[in-house]
Structures are given as C-alpha cells and as structure tokens.
Enzyme design. Structure first.
Site, PDB file in Angstrom:
ATOM      1  N   CYS A  55       0.819  -1.221   0.000  1.00 27.25           N
ATOM      2  CA  CYS A  55       0.000   0.000   0.000  1.00 27.25           C
ATOM      3  C   CYS A  55       0.848   1.265   0.000  1.00 27.25           C
ATOM      4  O   CYS A  55       0.322   2.368  -0.129  1.00 27.25           O
ATOM      5  CB  CYS A  55      -0.960  -0.009   1.178  1.00 27.25           C
ATOM      6  SG  CYS A  55      -2.095  -1.408   1.125  1.00 27.25           S
ATOM      7  N   HIS A 102      -9.432   3.529  -1.521  1.00 24.56           N
ATOM      8  CA  HIS A 102      -8.040   3.087  -1.411  1.00 24.56           C
ATOM      9  C   HIS A 102      -7.626   2.268  -2.640  1.00 24.56           C
ATOM     10  O   HIS A 102      -7.469   1.057  -2.565  1.00 24.56           O
ATOM     11  CB  HIS A 102      -7.897   2.269  -0.118  1.00 24.56           C
ATOM     12  CG  HIS A 102      -6.512   1.799   0.181  1.00 24.56           C
ATOM     13  ND1 HIS A 102      -5.383   2.405  -0.317  1.00 24.56           N
ATOM     14  CD2 HIS A 102      -6.065   0.766   0.954  1.00 24.56           C
ATOM     15  CE1 HIS A 102      -4.310   1.757   0.132  1.00 24.56           C
ATOM     16  NE2 HIS A 102      -4.701   0.759   0.890  1.00 24.56           N
TER      17      HIS A 102
END
Lengths: 134, 402
Positions: free
Chosen positions: B82, B349
């Site tokens: 991420c 996200h």
C-alpha cells in the site's frame, strides 16, 4: 492406533501437546517458521528448539465474520502472549462475541481433530481456550 | 546533500468506479493532469517512477509511456504494497537528489472496484492427504484455523492491541466507529472521494460486521483511481514562472522505512515501529515538529488503524490516542485535522494511487485551492502511508514562500 499429524510442524502432539519455536542461538529471537538466518540479529549460526508455555494472555483479538469460502464464521482470531513469546491462534471453546472474549483474558492451549484424510491420517489443529469458563 | 525538491504539479483522478477506463487510461489521466498542473510536458521529464500493485509484473511505466510519450527516459516500476505510490514519488525524489534528473514524474494507479477481501479472499484448497507444505510445515490452509489473514481482521487486532496496552475501559466498537463517523463526515466536502455520504454512529456500528470491531464503513473502500506528481529540483524551479514558483510545494521530508524486527512481528505485523521511525526521521529532516502541522493525511485503511497512528506520528502524547480523538483534535475544525479528505474509509483506497493522492490532498490545502474543505492558512502538512510487509512512507510538505 490411528496416525495423527499436527496442522503445523511447530505443534508437538506427543505427551502434553505444546508449541515449539526455533530460537536463535545468538540473540534468542524465536520463530515458528523455517528461517535461513536470524531476522533480529542476522546471525546464521543456528537455532535450537524451545517449548512454548501452554498458557498465555490474550493481547489482541478480532471476531471474523467475513472470510474466504470454506472458512466457518464467525470465529475469534487472536494474539496470545505465552510467557513472552507471541503466538497467533484462534480463541476456541467460547462463544465468539465480545461479551465472552476479553482483552487480557487467561488462556490455555487446546487441540482438536480437523478431519481424517484418504490414507486414514487424522490432522490435529490447535487454539487457545479460556482458562476459566465464564 | 542536494537542494530541496519541489512538487511542481500534482493531481488525482476521481476515486470510484471507472468501468470504461483501464489502468493505463487512469494512469494517463493522472499523469497528463500532473504535467498540465505543473506547466510542463512529457518532453521535460527526465525520470518516471510508476506503480500498479495488482499488475506489478506488467510494467505500468512503459505502458503509460506508450500513451503519453515514449521519450526513452529511465523508468522505475515499483511495488511496495500500500506504500507503492509513496515509493514511486520517493524514487523520483531520489533521482533528483542524486543529481541524475531535474524533473521527475511519479504515478500510482489501481483498479479495485468490486474487489472483495484482498488478502484472505480465497483459501488454498486442502489436498487429498495431509501433506506438510511450506515454511510452517502446514498440512492444511491456515487462514481461519490459525488466526486470520484478512486485512480487516489483521488491522482489527492492531487497534485492539493498542487498547489492551493502554488499558482502555470503554466499548471498542463505539470508539472506532467514531473515527469512521469523522472521516465519512469529512468526505462530504470532497467531490473526488468514492463515497461522500455522512453516516451516523448508529449506522456505522449497525452496518455489516466484517471483523470485529471493524464494520463495513470502517474498512477502506475498494475503488479505481490514479494519482500523479511532477517533482523538480530547486535549480529548475528557479528558472520557471512566478506562478509556477508560487504554486510549488516544498518536500521538506521524504522518508521510507521497513519494519525492524520486533518480538511478535511474525505473528501480527508491527505497523507501529516503522511508522514511529519514519515520523522521527521526517520531523528531523523537515526541522518541524507535530505541533507545526496544520493537517495530516494518515493511512486509515481501517478505523482501527487510524487510532494507533495518532500515537505513532506523535500527534498526541504516548498512549494518548483515545484522549486525542475524544478531545476533538482530529476533526476538521479541531486542533490537528486528520484525514479531511475523508480518508481511505470514504475517499477510497486504490492501493498504488493512495501514496500520491494523500500528498495531493495536503498540497491542495497548502496551495489554498481546496475550496469548501480548505483548512484555512495551512502552511505545513504530513502524509503517511503504510503497506504490510512492511513499508512506511512519510512526507512533510510546506507551502512555498514565493
């Protein structure tokens, strides 16, 4: 007697079932999986097998309601401090709700059958159950 | 040490569902947007760093070049969970600091709309006979039998561990739902967020439980999106127009860390130590402290994660994250606004885009261009991302004095 196999090689079924870790001979860091060298100190000198306490304290948990197909939900996944060694396991033999599972609760290792394969071998899993049933 | 590096242009696409655009379309939209925002073209760019985590083997950088300009410059395709977007930016920054480039372009893109549980979403099948496999000698899939591998479950434990360490006596579900309530309220002012609906505490607590104490709205939203940034050396910026210099944002700190060994990190990822280390280095590089920050975008991949990072980033006293939240500090009208974009829980996200999109949000405020959600007079901001494995990126950004 039926052949039995532990779910992971760090679960020892002989005698009192318990977990074992590989401990770095140089710095004492412990691992449940095979390591090529020590992630804590870099030493490649070797590891010795050490037994892990069968009792511990619940340091964190979650109650998983959504998981991959084939996994029974809800179940309690947790992090258990066994005398200074952190262990990942399910919390078993207690209802999976926040009224019965509490941070800091005392737990002990429990084993249970996972099923028998086509060769007649039974796999044995482990979890941690409340020391005192509430 | 080389001179300061500046963000000259930066943009993010609308986060959400883009059924008619592929990853390259989204990357191109963000890259062309960032170039236009900076007043430069692909001909000016000396280095390209790009990330697309789910397609990490495909070479998104070169794919992008084929749409916006094959100029022969070096391309670095990066993947860092991420933190992929922050890693792309940091790569471009390093090339400039090393003196090998004057202008760099960093791009992050992901298509995730409709994706379910990303990790632990499928389980390896058990074989016909119990055969030990892998480094644990496992005879069966471990997810669900020996703890959980799902991200909502892993990060739930991260938050619960913090509550245990600091002897929290309240109701975890309500505490974490309050963080989510804040971020969903913030999102109503962000037209680029995937979800822009305010939700009440009762709605959040009563929604579908994913992994206690994370209900669905407390989890980051899977969606499509891209973000891109153009970075330039100090010397190059000085040759550009007054307007470009005025809108440029100073990168006062750019830090990337991985997780140092800690007891227990093999069992539950330690997202704390590497974030603390990155924050400490970033404050030192920038010569600022947490009290100087006007806004923070931090990695709230789950409501349970946001809480621990208040502490990890030094926004509160050690052990004081709950008090910090309850004081009202991280609300947009509070002392230290956190995730005024709506955070990952509502903005969304799209993994590799996140580490640049959070910097775009901070830049937007520092430039005074954030419209109705503008944090008035913002001068200094911090952007934080974390990818499990682990990687942590922290950037501190400052408004131009020009």
């Amino acid at each position: 007697m039926q052949q039995r196999t532990p779910i992971v090689d760090y679960l020892v079924l002989d005698g009192d079932p318990h977990l074992v870790a590989s401990e770095c001979e140089q710095c004492g860091a412990r691992y449940f999986d095979r390591r090529n060298a020590c992630a804590a100190c870099g030493a490649a000198g070797g590891f010795r097998q050490v037994a892990i306490d069968r009792q511990g304290e619940l340091r964190a948990f979650t109650i998983v309601s959504m998981a991959a197909p084939g996994i029974d939900v809800p179940f309690v996944a947790g992090v258990v401090d066994c005398g200074g060694t952190t262990v990942r396991a399910n919390v078993v033999n207690t209802p999976p709700d926040p009224d019965h599972v509490r941070l800091g609760m005392k737990l002990r290792l429990a084993t249970f059958p996972l099923g028998t394969d086509s060769a007649g071998t039974e796999a044995v899993g482990f979890g941690f159950e409340p020391l005192e049933q509430s | 040490m080389a001179d300061t590096v500046w963000i000259l242009g930066i943009t993010m696409t609308k986060f959400g569902k883009h059924p008619d655009a592929d990853t390259v379309d989204l990357a191109a939209e963000a890259a062309l947007g960032a170039l236009a925002d900076g007043g430069v073209t692909i001909e000016d760019v000396d280095v390209l760093a790009a990330g697309n985590l789910l397609g990490a083997g495909a070479g998104i950088g070169q794919q992008l070049q084929k749409q916006i300009g094959q100029t022969g410059i070096p391309v670095y395709n990066v993947a860092n969970a991420c933190a992929t977007g922050a890693t792309a930016l940091r790569t471009a920054v390093m090339a400039i600091k090393a003196g090998e480039a004057d202008v760099g372009l960093a791009v992050g893109v992901e298509k995730l709309a409709g994706a379910g549980l990303l990790a632990g979403g499928t389980r390896a099948g058990d074989s016909d006979t119990w055969q030990p496999r892998g480094r644990y000698g496992a005879v069966a899939a471990l997810d669900g039998r020996v703890g959980t591998e799902t991200m909502p479950g892993v990060f739930a434990q991260v938050g619960m561990q913090y509550l245990h360490e600091h002897r929290y006596g309240g109701t975890p579900l309500e505490l974490f739902a309050r963080i989510s309530e804040k971020n969903h309220a913030h999102s109503t002012l962000n037209p680029l967020a995937a979800y822009t609906k305010a939700m009440s505490l009762e709605q959040i607590m009563g929604d579908l439980m994913i992994a206690y104490p994370n209900t669905r709205p407390m989890c980051s939203a899977n969606c499509d999106g891209a973000a891109a940034a153009v970075v330039v050396s100090d010397a190059t910026l000085k040759t550009l127009s007054r307007e470009q210099q005025r809108r440029a944002v100073k990168i006062s700190a750019s830090v990337l860390t991985s997780d140092p060994w800690q007891e227990g990190c093999q069992v539950l990822p330690d997202v704390n130590t590497l974030t603390r280390s990155a924050a400490r280095q970033a404050y030192e590089q920038a010569g600022v402290g947490p009290d100087d920050l006007d806004l923070v975008e931090l990695h709230d991949c789950f409501a349970t994660a946001e809480l621990v990072h208040y502490d990890n980033l030094g926004l509160c006293e050690e052990g004081g994250a709950v008090d910090f939240l309850e004081s009202g500090a991280p609300y947009r009208d509070g002392r230290m606004p956190v995730n005024v974009s709506g955070g990952l829980q509502s903005k969304g996200h799209p993994i590799a885009a996140t580490g640049i999109a959070n910097i775009w949000e901070v830049c937007h405020h520092l430039r005074g261009e954030a419209g109705p959600r503008q944090i008035e007079g913002a001068r200094v901001g911090l952007a934080h991302v974390i990818g499990l494995g682990s990687a942590c990126g922290v950037h501190i950004l400052e408004r131009s004095a020009a």
